[in-house]
Design a protein around this motif. Structure first.
Motif, PDB file in Angstrom:
ATOM      1  N   SER A  49       0.817  -1.228   0.000  1.00  0.00           N
ATOM      2  CA  SER A  49       0.000   0.000   0.000  1.00  0.00           C
ATOM      3  C   SER A  49       0.837   1.258   0.000  1.00  0.00           C
ATOM      4  N   ASN A  50       2.098   1.168   0.424  1.00  0.00           N
ATOM      5  CA  ASN A  50       2.902   2.378   0.552  1.00  0.00           C
ATOM      6  C   ASN A  50       4.064   2.443  -0.417  1.00  0.00           C
ATOM      7  N   THR A  51       4.082   1.557  -1.398  1.00  0.00           N
ATOM      8  CA  THR A  51       5.186   1.561  -2.347  1.00  0.00           C
ATOM      9  C   THR A  51       4.655   1.930  -3.725  1.00  0.00           C
ATOM     10  N   GLU A  52       5.169   3.026  -4.271  1.00  0.00           N
ATOM     11  CA  GLU A  52       4.741   3.428  -5.602  1.00  0.00           C
ATOM     12  C   GLU A  52       5.480   2.643  -6.669  1.00  0.00           C
ATOM     13  N   SER A  53       6.755   2.415  -6.418  1.00  0.00           N
ATOM     14  CA  SER A  53       7.490   1.582  -7.373  1.00  0.00           C
ATOM     15  C   SER A  53       8.678   0.947  -6.676  1.00  0.00           C
ATOM     16  N   LEU A  54       9.017  -0.230  -7.155  1.00  0.00           N
ATOM     17  CA  LEU A  54      10.121  -0.980  -6.565  1.00  0.00           C
ATOM     18  C   LEU A  54      11.209  -1.025  -7.632  1.00  0.00           C
ATOM     19  N   GLY A  55      12.184  -0.102  -7.521  1.00  0.00           N
ATOM     20  CA  GLY A  55      13.161   0.012  -8.597  1.00  0.00           C
ATOM     21  C   GLY A  55      12.445   0.432  -9.868  1.00  0.00           C
ATOM     22  N   PRO A  56      12.631  -0.296 -10.959  1.00  0.00           N
ATOM     23  CA  PRO A  56      11.954   0.079 -12.202  1.00  0.00           C
ATOM     24  C   PRO A  56      10.512  -0.447 -12.280  1.00  0.00           C
ATOM     25  N   ILE A  97       4.424  -0.303  -8.689  1.00  0.00           N
ATOM     26  CA  ILE A  97       3.542  -1.085  -7.826  1.00  0.00           C
ATOM     27  C   ILE A  97       2.208  -0.368  -7.665  1.00  0.00           C
ATOM     28  N   LYS A  98       2.269   0.985  -7.738  1.00  0.00           N
ATOM     29  CA  LYS A  98       1.093   1.847  -7.668  1.00  0.00           C
ATOM     30  C   LYS A  98       0.455   1.955  -6.296  1.00  0.00           C
ATOM     31  N   GLY A  99       1.142   1.520  -5.266  1.00  0.00           N
ATOM     32  CA  GLY A  99       0.714   1.766  -3.887  1.00  0.00           C
ATOM     33  C   GLY A  99      -0.723   1.414  -3.575  1.00  0.00           C
ATOM     34  N   GLY A 100      -1.349   2.266  -2.763  1.00  0.00           N
ATOM     35  CA  GLY A 100      -2.685   1.963  -2.274  1.00  0.00           C
ATOM     36  C   GLY A 100      -3.771   2.065  -3.325  1.00  0.00           C
ATOM     37  N   SER A 101      -3.505   2.794  -4.426  1.00  0.00           N
ATOM     38  CA  SER A 101      -4.569   2.972  -5.408  1.00  0.00           C
ATOM     39  C   SER A 101      -4.819   1.712  -6.227  1.00  0.00           C
ATOM     40  N   GLY A 102      -3.818   0.861  -6.344  1.00  0.00           N
ATOM     41  CA  GLY A 102      -4.007  -0.399  -7.062  1.00  0.00           C
ATOM     42  C   GLY A 102      -4.052  -0.216  -8.561  1.00  0.00           C
ATOM     43  N   TRP A 103      -4.294  -1.297  -9.245  1.00  0.00           N
ATOM     44  CA  TRP A 103      -4.298  -1.293 -10.705  1.00  0.00           C
ATOM     45  C   TRP A 103      -5.713  -1.495 -11.220  1.00  0.00           C
ATOM     46  N   SER A 104      -6.132  -0.606 -12.115  1.00  0.00           N
ATOM     47  CA  SER A 104      -7.367  -0.874 -12.848  1.00  0.00           C
ATOM     48  C   SER A 104      -6.963  -1.351 -14.224  1.00  0.00           C
ATOM     49  N   LEU A 105      -7.439  -2.524 -14.595  1.00  0.00           N
ATOM     50  CA  LEU A 105      -7.041  -3.070 -15.884  1.00  0.00           C
ATOM     51  C   LEU A 105      -7.908  -2.473 -16.983  1.00  0.00           C
TER      52      LEU A 105
END
Lengths: 297, 340
Positions: free
Chosen positions: B132-139, B142-150
Motif C-alpha cells: 500500500s505504501n510503495t509506488e514503485s520498486l526500482g523500475p 507497484i502503484k501503492g494503495g490505489s491499485g491497478w485498474s485493468l
C-alpha cells in the motif's frame, strides 16, 4: 532537547498504551493457554461503550471505566465459563493450545467486528474529552503529548502491578497459578478449574476494558480499531513471552520505540512494518519471547 | 459416520453429480446468479488451495492472501507494462509465489500451533503495508494503495478477457475441478498420509522417520502455486487489483473460514463451504446493499462459531451423510432388488 530523545519519550508513552492493551491478553494466555483472537474486537466493543456513555451522558471514559471494567469482567467470566468451557472439556486430551477454541475466537472476532460495523458504520468517531483536548507539555514545550496518552502510560503500570499482585500475592492468585501450571493436578487438589479459568479470563477482559478507556480518549473510535490494536497486541505478547506480565510491558515498549524512533528516519508506515519484521525475527530466533520461560509439556 | 478425505469413493457419485449440476446451472441462469457462481468457484478454489496445507497438515495459516496477492500483482504488472498475456503471467506469478512461500515457510514452520498462525498474520500485515505504501520498486511500478485498474479491450481469450460471465465461470470451474483432483490424488498418496500423520502429532511423525519440514514445504509450495492462480483470476475477473482487498487479513480469514466451515482436511470440504456460504453472504449483502456493510462477514463469524460448537468436523460430513441417507431412501430399494 534533540529529536531522538523526544522520539524515545513518545515511543515509551505509546509503548505504555500498547502494553496496557496487551497485558490482558497475556494473562488469558498464561492461565487458560488459549490465544483469544477476539481480543481486538472486545477492545473495540469497550471503546464503543465509552463512546455511548460520553456522547449520551457526558461521562469521561476514565470515570466510566469504573463501571465498564467490572461489566467486562463479568462478560469475560461468562464467556469462559459458559461458552468456552464445553470446548475446553471436549479437548481435554490436549492441554496445550486447543485449536477449536482458537477457531471459535476467530469466529467471535469476525462476528463482533462486523456487528459493530453494521450498527455504527465505518465512520471514525473521536471523543472530545478533557484528556483528548488538553496537552501535557514538558522541556520548554519540546515534548508535547495528550494527557490521555500520559494517563494510559501510567495506567499500564497500575494495571500490570494490580494483575501481578492478584496472581502472585493472593489466595486467588495461588489457585490461578496452580491451574496454569497443571490443570489436572490443580483439580485433584480441589481447585475449581473452570471457575478459576473464568476469573482469569474476566481479569484479562477487565484489563482490556481499562485499556479501552485510554484508547478511546487518544485514538479514533471505529469498528476497525480492533484489528489495528488486536494484531499488534498478539505480536507484543508473543514478543515479550506469552503469559508474562513484565514481558507484555517490555514488548509494548519495544513496539512503541520502534514506531516512534524509526519514524524519525523512515516514513511512519515503513516504521510499523519494521515492528512486524522485528516480531518475526524474534519469533523465529526465540519462540518463547524475550522474557518467556520455556514451557515443558 | 465420518467422512474422511480418502473415502471419496463413498461419495463419488455425489461428487460427480454435484459438479455436473454446478457446471450446467449457469447455462440457464441470469447474469446475477452467474456472477454468484463465479464467486462460489473462485472462493472454493482458494479454499481448496488453503486446505491443501492448512487443512491436511493442520498448520493454521491466516496469511494465505499474501500468495494470492503476489500471483495477481505479478501477472497484472507484466500485463500492463510488458503486455504479456495473463495466461503466462499466471504461471510466472505462481512460480514466484511458490518460491516465496517456501522461503517464508522454511523458518516459520519451526513454530507450532498459534505461533505459526501469528507469524502468518504478521507476514500479511507486513506485505500489505509494504504494497500500500510503495509506488514503485526500482523500475517496477507497484502503484501503492490505489491499485491497478485493468483496461478493458473487449473479448480476447488470449489476453484472459471475456465479454461473458459464462467464460469466467468455466475458467473458475475448471480451476476448482483441477484443485479438487490434485487434492484427491494427494490425499491418496504418500504425501497425504504423511500430512495427516503430521497433523495428528508431528513429534510422533518425526520419530517414525517422516521428514516433517520437507513434506510440509512440498504441500506449502503446491498450495501457494494454486492460490496465486486464484489471484490472477481475481485481477482479470474484477479488472482491478489493490492491496486493500487482496493483501488483507480479512481475505485470508474468509478463505480459511470457508474451508473450516466446510470441513478442513477433507477433499470436498472447501467446495461445500463455498456453496453454502458464498451465495448466502452475496444475497444478503445485495439485499442490504449500502446499509449494513458488515452483514456478510458477520454471517461468516456466526456460522464459524456454530460450526465449532456443533459440527467440529465441518459441514461436509453432515451434508454427505444426509445425501447418503437420501441415496439409501431413493436407490436403496432398487439396489437391493437388483441384488436379489
Amino acid at each position: 532537547m534533540n529529536n531522538i530523545l523526544i522520539a524515545i519519550l513518545h515511543g515509551l508513552i505509546l509503548g505504555g498504551a500498547y502494553s496496557l492493551i496487551a497485558v490482558g491478553l497475556s494473562v488469558i494466555f498464561g492461565v487458560v493457554r488459549i490465544i483469544n483472537f477476539s481480543h481486538g474486537a472486545m477492545l473495540m466493543a469497550s471503546a464503543f461503550a465509552y463512546y455511548e456513555l460520553f456522547t449520551r451522558f457526558n461521562v469521561d471514559p476514565f470515570f466510566a471505566m469504573f463501571v465498564i471494567a467490572p461489566a467486562f469482567f463479568i462478560i469475560g467470566f461468562l464467556l469462559q465459563k459458559v461458552v468456552i468451557r464445553p470446548l475446553l472439556i471436549r479437548e481435554s486430551a490436549s492441554v496445550l493450545e486447543p485449536t477449536s477454541v482458537m477457531l471459535f475466537t476467530i469466529g467471535l472476532d469476525y462476528a463482533i467486528c462486523n456487528l459493530y460495523l453494521m450498527i455504527y458504520t465505518s465512520r471514525y468517531k473521536t471523543l472530545n474529552t478533557w484528556s483528548y483536548k488538553n496537552y501535557f507539555r514538558a522541556f520548554d514545550n519540546s515534548f508535547v503529548t495528550q494527557y490521555s496518552r500520559l494517563i494510559a502510560f501510567l495506567l499500564c503500570f497500575v494495571v500490570a502491578f494490580g494483575l501481578w499482585f492478584i496472581i502472585n500475592k493472593t489466595e486467588l492468585g495461588k489457585r490461578i497459578r496452580a491451574v496454569s501450571q497443571n490443570r489436572d493436578a490443580a483439580a485433584l487438589c480441589g481447585v475449581d478449574v473452570h471457575t478459576t479459568y473464568g476469573i482469569a479470563f474476566g481479569l484479562g477482559t477487565a484489563a482490556l476494558a481499562i485499556a479501552g478507556a485510554a484508547m478511546s480518549s487518544f485514538y479514533l473510535v471505529s469498528p476497525s480499531v480492533g484489528n489495528v490494536f488486536g494484531t499488534k497486541s498478539f505480536m507484543i505478547v508473543v514478543l515479550g513471552g506469552l503469559g508474562s506480565i513484565p514481558g507484555a510491558i517490555v514488548g509494548g515498549m519495544i513496539f512503541g520505540l520502534i514506531e516512534q524512533v524509526a519514524a524519525q528516519f523512515i516514513p511512519s508506515t515503513m516504521a510499523s512494518m519494521l515492528s512486524f519484521a522485528v516480531f518475526l525475527v524474534v519469533l523465529i530466533l526465540k519462540p518463547d519471547g524475550l522474557l518467556g520461560r520455556r514451557k515443558r509439556k | 459416520m465420518t467422512y474422511k478425505g480418502n473415502s471419496i469413493f463413498k461419495g463419488k457419485f455425489f461428487v460427480w453429480l454435484a459438479l455436473i449440476i454446478l457446471a450446467v446451472v449457469p447455462l440457464f441462469s441470469g447474469l446475477y446468479w452467474q456472477g454468484i457462481l463465479v464467486l462460489v468457484c473462485y472462493y472454493a478454489y482458494a479454499a481448496i488451495a488453503w486446505n491443501f496445507i492448512c487443512g491436511y497438515a493442520g498448520t493454521m495459516s491466516l496469511g494465505h492472501s499474501v500468495y494470492m496477492g503476489i500471483g495477481g500483482y505479478i501477472s497484472t504488472i507484466i500485463l500492463e507494462t510488458k503486455g504479456v498475456s495473463p495466461w503466462i503471467g499466471m504461471i510466472v506469478g505462481a512460480a514466484v509465489a511458490m518460491c516465496l512461500g517456501v522461503i517464508i515457510s522454511y523458518p516459520t514452520f519451526r513454530l507450532k500451533g498459534p505461533y505459526f498462525t501469528l507469524s502468518s498474520i504478521a507476514i500479511v500485515e507486513l506485505l500489505g503495508t509494504f504494497i500500500s505504501n510503495t509506488e514503485s520498486l526500482g523500475p517496477v511500478p507497484i502503484k501503492g494503495g490505489s491499485g491497478w485498474s485493468l483496461s478493458q479491450t473487449g473479448n480476447q481469450a488470449v489476453m484472459f478477457e471475456f465479454s461473458s460471465k459464462l467464460s469466467y465461470f468455466y475458467i473458475a470451474f475448471a480451476l476448482m475441478v483441477i484443485g479438487l483432483f490434485v487434492t484427491y490424488r494427494m490425499s491418496e498418496s504418500k504425501l497425504g498420509y504423511y500430512l495427516v500423520a503430521i497433523r495428528s502429532d508431528d513429534d510422533a511423525a518425526k520419530s517414525l522417520g517422516i521428514n516433517v519440514t520437507k513434506y510440509k514445504l512440498i504441500a506449502m509450495a503446491i498450495s501457494c502455486f494454486m492460490i496465486s492462480i486464484a489471484g490472477t483470476f481475481y485481477a482479470q475477473y474484477f479488472r482491478y487489483i489493490g492491496p486493500d482487498r487482496i493483501f488483507s487479513y480479512d481475505l485470508s480469514v474468509q478463505v480459511a473460514l470457508i474451508a473450516l466451515i466446510g470441513g478442513q482436511g477433507t477433499v470436498m470440504g472447501p467446495i461445500i463451504g463455498a456453496i453454502i456460504l458464498v451465495p448466502l453472504s452475496e444475497m444478503l449483502s445485495a439485499k442490504f446493499a449500502g446499509q449494513m456493510s458488515g452483514l456478510n462477514l458477520f454471517l461468516y463469524g456466526v456460522v464459524m462459531m456454530l460450526v465449532v460448537y456443533f459440527m467440529p468436523h465441518g459441514f461436509g460430513e453432515h451434508v454427505v451423510s444426509i445425501l447418503q441417507k437420501a441415496e439409501e431412501k431413493i436407490f436403496g430399494r432398487i439396489k437391493r432388488k437388483a441384488k436379489d
